[in-house]
Design an enzyme around this catalytic site. Sequence first.
Site, PDB file in Angstrom:
ATOM      1  N   GLU A 123       0.824  -1.210   0.000  1.00 54.03           N
ATOM      2  CA  GLU A 123       0.000   0.000   0.000  1.00 54.03           C
ATOM      3  C   GLU A 123       0.860   1.262   0.000  1.00 54.03           C
ATOM      4  O   GLU A 123       0.554   2.240  -0.693  1.00 54.03           O
ATOM      5  CB  GLU A 123      -0.931   0.002   1.216  1.00 54.03           C
ATOM      6  CG  GLU A 123      -1.957  -1.114   1.220  1.00 54.03           C
ATOM      7  CD  GLU A 123      -2.908  -1.033   0.040  1.00 54.03           C
ATOM      8  OE1 GLU A 123      -3.162   0.087  -0.436  1.00 54.03           O
ATOM      9  OE2 GLU A 123      -3.381  -2.096  -0.412  1.00 54.03           O
ATOM     10  N   ASP A 171       3.606  -4.193  -5.799  1.00 54.35           N
ATOM     11  CA  ASP A 171       4.161  -5.474  -5.347  1.00 54.35           C
ATOM     12  C   ASP A 171       5.682  -5.461  -5.446  1.00 54.35           C
ATOM     13  O   ASP A 171       6.385  -5.933  -4.536  1.00 54.35           O
ATOM     14  CB  ASP A 171       3.607  -6.618  -6.200  1.00 54.35           C
ATOM     15  CG  ASP A 171       2.173  -6.982  -5.834  1.00 54.35           C
ATOM     16  OD1 ASP A 171       1.696  -6.510  -4.776  1.00 54.35           O
ATOM     17  OD2 ASP A 171       1.533  -7.726  -6.603  1.00 54.35           O
TER      18      ASP A 171
END
Length: 428
Positions: A292, A374
């Site tokens: 995030e 990611d």
Amino acid sequence: MTMDILENNILLAVLAFSWLMYVWEEYLGARQLILIFGGIPFMWKVSTDSIDYFGYGPDYEILLSIVFMLYAQLYSTITSQPWSLYSTFVLEEKHGFNKQTLPFYIKDSIKKLVVGMALAMPITALLIYIIKIGGDYFFIYCWLFIFVVSLVLITVYADYIAPLFDKFTPLPDGDLRSRIEALAASIDFPLKKLFVVEGSKRSAHSNAYFYGFFKNKRIVLFDTLLEDYSPLNKEEEEKKQKENTEGKDVQEGKTEEKKVEEDTGKKGEGDEKKHKKQGCNDDEILAVLGHELGHWKLNHNLKNLVISNVNTFLCFMLFAMLFKRDDLYLAFGFTTKPIIIGLIIIFQFIFSPYHVILNFLMTVNSRRFEFQADAFAKSLKMAKELKSSLIKLNKDNLGFPVTDWLYSSWNYSHPPLLERLKGLEKSE
């Protein structure tokens, strides 16, 4: 017992009514009939009659537009209930996700409607007023107005709107909080507050997000995401403690026999609502937050904000070119040219093909951002933990890992689990 029967009867009545509305909406072609038989002009006439009853005429366009919007929202709310009720009390309930009771659902729906209309009515009124007095370049003022409103809503949402629906509590001091604060400091993320939201009162689904402008960032963790906070895990631990306490008063052999019988009985029942341990451990939570925070570090939210505002500006500019055309209103059954009707016709119908293309491009861009986030978490040495957290969350949310690539590319803003795992492996 009487209250349970009453609640079940109310639920059945609501479901029956919602199903009738669904049949009308889908199988009897209500959406098509609204256009073909002049549903929008009819609702406009009802709105005109409503304000006329109180002594106001069509010249009060802003008031008339607000009443029209209110009726339209009520209609939309009622006709959307079949899917919402079925999703909540059938599908979610079947798989053990729904935590809402019918009274809570009704109360929540009414609250959403009231809050939504309380925000939408003044914004709509001001937007119409700007269009009426803005001259030839009103679309610039409309764009600026919407931009400011969006910033204000994002700012006040956390403190004044979200608490109306969910309970936010600060994450207690401890190892997890210290590690999250250290992670934020390591990438210069200006973390000001760290909350746990009681998402379990609605659903067993898990999530985490951050929000805020400039130096006022906040991170929110769903209680279902945390192993130590998940109500489901607490219930199972309490059952185990109770069984252990009862076992102290029973002979060892009988206790073992009882446990075997209970386990066999549970397997025989095939209880669909029984879950394994839910949530992620501290390392996995940090990996999720690393992903995030990657969105923030890579300016994904800022880029989306820029794209959104460019799109808003272009839409208002095209609206300014079209909204005075008589044939546009005549095609939808209007002899006058109300501004709110022009907004509905142009933004909802005329721009429909454009929005389909734009949504697809935004989906493609969102998937690209997810892979980048990611990779950012992997650069923080969290690839292993992120993989395990993705697998756990997919299991907790009963996600299906195998997805048709074409369907996924068109509909999923987040890549499927297997694609994300492969992406992490490639960057290793």
